[in-house]
Scaffold this motif. Structure first.
Motif, PDB file in Angstrom:
ATOM      1  N   LEU A 107       0.814  -1.224   0.000  1.00 39.99           N
ATOM      2  CA  LEU A 107       0.000   0.000   0.000  1.00 39.99           C
ATOM      3  C   LEU A 107       0.845   1.270   0.000  1.00 39.99           C
ATOM      4  CD1 LEU A 107      -2.758  -1.028   2.609  1.00 39.99           C
ATOM      5  CD2 LEU A 107      -2.970  -0.967   0.118  1.00 39.99           C
ATOM      6  N   VAL A 110      -0.641   4.563  -1.733  1.00 38.90           N
ATOM      7  CA  VAL A 110      -2.022   4.963  -1.425  1.00 38.90           C
ATOM      8  C   VAL A 110      -2.249   6.443  -1.731  1.00 38.90           C
ATOM      9  CG1 VAL A 110      -3.600   5.430   0.488  1.00 38.90           C
ATOM     10  CG2 VAL A 110      -2.587   3.183   0.264  1.00 38.90           C
ATOM     11  N   CYS A 113      -2.493   7.202  -5.414  1.00 37.40           N
ATOM     12  CA  CYS A 113      -3.727   6.690  -6.010  1.00 37.40           C
ATOM     13  C   CYS A 113      -4.940   7.515  -5.593  1.00 37.40           C
ATOM     14  CB  CYS A 113      -3.916   5.225  -5.634  1.00 37.40           C
ATOM     15  SG  CYS A 113      -2.756   4.110  -6.460  1.00 37.40           S
ATOM     16  N   GLN A 114      -4.968   7.959  -4.348  1.00 40.14           N
ATOM     17  CA  GLN A 114      -6.081   8.808  -3.912  1.00 40.14           C
ATOM     18  C   GLN A 114      -6.086  10.130  -4.675  1.00 40.14           C
ATOM     19  OE1 GLN A 114      -5.496   8.824   0.450  1.00 40.14           O
ATOM     20  NE2 GLN A 114      -7.552   7.965   0.536  1.00 40.14           N
ATOM     21  N   ALA A 117      -7.374   9.393  -8.127  1.00 40.15           N
ATOM     22  CA  ALA A 117      -8.791   9.027  -8.111  1.00 40.15           C
ATOM     23  C   ALA A 117      -9.694  10.229  -7.880  1.00 40.15           C
ATOM     24  CB  ALA A 117      -9.037   7.964  -7.047  1.00 40.15           C
ATOM     25  N   HIS A 135      -6.239   2.084  -7.700  1.00 44.69           N
ATOM     26  CA  HIS A 135      -5.984   1.470  -6.397  1.00 44.69           C
ATOM     27  C   HIS A 135      -4.539   0.977  -6.364  1.00 44.69           C
ATOM     28  CE1 HIS A 135      -6.393  -1.276  -2.966  1.00 44.69           C
ATOM     29  NE2 HIS A 135      -7.518  -0.671  -2.672  1.00 44.69           N
ATOM     30  N   TYR A 137      -3.401  -1.652  -5.247  1.00 42.73           N
ATOM     31  CA  TYR A 137      -3.393  -3.092  -5.481  1.00 42.73           C
ATOM     32  C   TYR A 137      -2.767  -3.431  -6.842  1.00 42.73           C
ATOM     33  CZ  TYR A 137      -5.942  -7.545  -6.559  1.00 42.73           C
ATOM     34  OH  TYR A 137      -6.322  -8.811  -6.927  1.00 42.73           O
ATOM     35  N   ALA A 355     -11.155  -4.275  -0.330  1.00 43.07           N
ATOM     36  CA  ALA A 355     -11.224  -4.280  -1.800  1.00 43.07           C
ATOM     37  C   ALA A 355     -12.698  -4.269  -2.204  1.00 43.07           C
ATOM     38  CB  ALA A 355     -10.458  -5.462  -2.350  1.00 43.07           C
ATOM     39  N   TRP A 359     -13.364  -0.698  -2.214  1.00 36.94           N
ATOM     40  CA  TRP A 359     -12.154  -0.109  -2.801  1.00 36.94           C
ATOM     41  C   TRP A 359     -11.622   1.054  -1.966  1.00 36.94           C
ATOM     42  CZ3 TRP A 359      -9.798  -3.341  -5.530  1.00 36.94           C
ATOM     43  CH2 TRP A 359     -10.528  -4.302  -6.263  1.00 36.94           C
ATOM     44  N   ASN A 360     -11.471   0.774  -0.674  1.00 32.09           N
ATOM     45  CA  ASN A 360     -10.936   1.754   0.261  1.00 32.09           C
ATOM     46  C   ASN A 360      -9.660   1.189   0.881  1.00 32.09           C
ATOM     47  OD1 ASN A 360     -10.366   3.397   2.534  1.00 32.09           O
ATOM     48  ND2 ASN A 360     -12.489   4.040   2.660  1.00 32.09           N
ATOM     49  N   PRO A 361      -8.484   1.660   0.453  1.00 29.41           N
ATOM     50  CA  PRO A 361      -7.232   1.094   0.958  1.00 29.41           C
ATOM     51  C   PRO A 361      -6.854   1.561   2.357  1.00 29.41           C
ATOM     52  CG  PRO A 361      -6.763   2.874  -0.573  1.00 29.41           C
ATOM     53  CD  PRO A 361      -8.253   2.699  -0.584  1.00 29.41           C
TER      54      PRO A 361
END
Length: 507
Positions: A107, A110, A113-114, A117, A135, A137, A355, A359-361
């Motif tokens: 992660l 993160v 990716c945030q 997104a 994500h 992932y 997941a 979809w919240n890491p």
């Protein structure tokens, strides 16, 4: 007299590598195993030693050959399944790793990716081209991180000697003596850099994630000849490489899920539910991923819907290594049988975020409902129920696309009958456990024989459905099942609210 052809399939997974020998009747002759150690050097970082992975490939292959008393020169072809989203950077000239393998659970990206997104237009573009959500992932942000943060990677990039990719590309380079640098369409579809309709790397996405496209492997069909193993590097084996595919869709094929609506779940380190959706991607199914399952050299690709859980069987290992709740992973069943219910204890298994479909890491695991009567048996059983409830979330969504009347399962967790019964109870559907746990390797074997024998052998893709070991029927009443599921969803809401709460909110 002609000797039967023997195929070697390497299934390189997160926690161990398996090597399986199959004959041309798709009968399993032997299996070799070797564990792979994960390292977590910092919070959110999950890595593996590439040389340790390579040693596990050699050791498991040697074990399989020895067990079946098969000499290296009897191997007719080699196939490979891989972890999927895990990535590596290495030098072209000697395949030497430049940094540890970054594993799919990692992660570290993160925040990046945030940020990406938050651009809804970009998120929509990525969803439409790749079938994925933004994500950490997936491979893209990991590969970009390597290019920005590792000096050895930047140096190799400047010299033009860099190689980047998922672990399959590196393993293929190793076993071929550096002559093969490819990945297959199914694995490429898990990177967030691959257009699953055009079957090509996407230049714009590579630019967005700072990944130099020219150093990525060539995407190829899952079933085609891509090169030959080097006997000097690979235990004396000189054989064509005939199949390569991501592990989860390989298991889908192994379960004979070749028609739209066919569904399976692999229960291993994580848990992954896949539904075959035919030859056309479905890019707007809420909360679920769309990826490419497998492709035949002359045929149309097969696509699937996926919902994943990052911590499933790994929970038992976590209880053992990190918490000391049990002495070995198998004990999770033993202590859970000491009680008939969790007595109101609920566990949200979000140790690496949630997941599908959330979809919240950033959300983290929670245990709720503890009382003075609660003990380790209640927590262990609640953890198993938590995985079952997560599966329920995913299966309910897939059910809207195509009704699921029973769920085929494979993987190491299926050795735990109590866990299987709990899943059946919480899903309200029969759980069908295969007798052969090597569904992933069987899927690769089917693809490899299709490559070797030509289009007329594609019937093998629909053949040899796994024998049933056990069927677990749901025992809970509908009322009790729905009541427990509602309470567990409240626990998920509390975990999400805890994650989103700002410091000072409760002061």
């Amino acid at each position: 007299m002609n000797q039967e052809k023997i195929l070697l399939v390497i299934d390189q997974g997160t926690s161990r590598t398996k090597a399986c020998l199959w004959n041309d009747r798709l009968e399993l002759l032997s299996t070799g195993y070797c564990p792979v150690e994960r390292e977590m050097p910092r919070d959110g970082y999950v890595e593996e030693d590439p040389e340790g992975i390579w040693r596990s490939v050699l050791a498991s292959t040697e074990q399989a050959l020895t067990e079946a008393r098969v000499p290296a020169n009897r191997i007719a072809a080699v196939g490979l399944a891989n972890q999927g989203e895990s990535v590596l950077a290495w030098r072209a000239e000697d395949q030497a790793p430049l940094y540890p393998a970054i594993i799919w659970q990692d992660l570290r990206t993160v925040a990046e990716c945030q940020r990406l997104a938050s651009d809804h237009n970009l998120a929509r573009l990525i969803r439409e081209r790749t079938g994925l959500f933004i994500h950490p992932y997936f491979s893209a942000s990991k590969l970009g991180w390597l290019c920005r943060n590792v000096v050895a990677v930047r140096t190799a990039l400047r010299k033009g000697t860099l190689r980047l990719g998922t672990l399959d590309a590196w393993l293929l380079a190793r076993i071929s003596g550096g002559k093969v640098f490819v990945t297959d369409h199914s694995t490429a579809s898990r990177t967030m850099l691959f257009d699953i309709t055009r079957l090509a790397w996407d230049h714009e996405l590579c630019r967005i994630f700072s990944v130099p496209l020219e150093f990525l492997p060539k995407p190829v069909a899952s079933a085609q000849l891509v090169g030959t193993t080097d006997p000097n590097r690979f235990l004396g084996i000189e054989a064509p490489i005939a199949a390569l595919v991501c592990d989860q869709p390989a298991a889908l094929l192994g379960h004979n899920c070749t028609s739209s609506g066919d569904t399976k779940c692999t229960l291993g380190t994580g848990a992954f539910v896949l539904m075959n959706i035919g030859n056309q991607p479905q890019l707007r199914v809420r909360g679920l991923l769309t990826s490419l399952g497998w492709s035949i050299s002359e045929g149309s690709p097969s696509y699937y819907l996926e919902g994943g859980i990052f911590f499933a069987g790994a929970l038992a290992q976590w209880f053992c290594n990190n918490v000391g709740l049990i002495e070995n992973p198998e004990e999770i069943e033993t202590i859970s049988r000491q009680i008939g219910s969790t007595e109101g204890v609920y566990f949200v298994p979000a140790l690496s975020g949630l997941a599908a479909p959330h979809w919240n890491p950033l959300v983290r695991g929670v245990i709720l409902g503890l009382s003075s009567k609660s003990g380790k048996a209640h927590i262990a059983r609640a953890a198993m129920e938590g995985v079952a409830f997560r599966l329920r979330e995913i299966v309910d969504l897939m059910d809207q696309f195509h009704p699921i009347t029973g769920l085929k399962v494979d993987g190491g967790v299926t050795a735990n009958p109590l866990w299987m019964q709990i899943i059946a109870d919480m899903l309200g559907r029969p759980i069908i456990v295969s007798r052969v746990r090597e569904a992933t390797a069987l899927g690769v074997a089917k693809l490899a024989w299709t490559t070797l024998e030509g289009p007329q052998s594609e019937k093998k893709l629909q053949a040899h459905e796994l024998d049933i070991h056990a069927v677990f029927q749901p025992r809970l009443s509908v009322e009790e099942r729905e009541q427990r599921f509602r309470k567990w969803k409240k626990a998920v809401s509390m975990a999400l609210n805890w994650q989103s709460a700002k410091e000072g909110d409760c002061e």
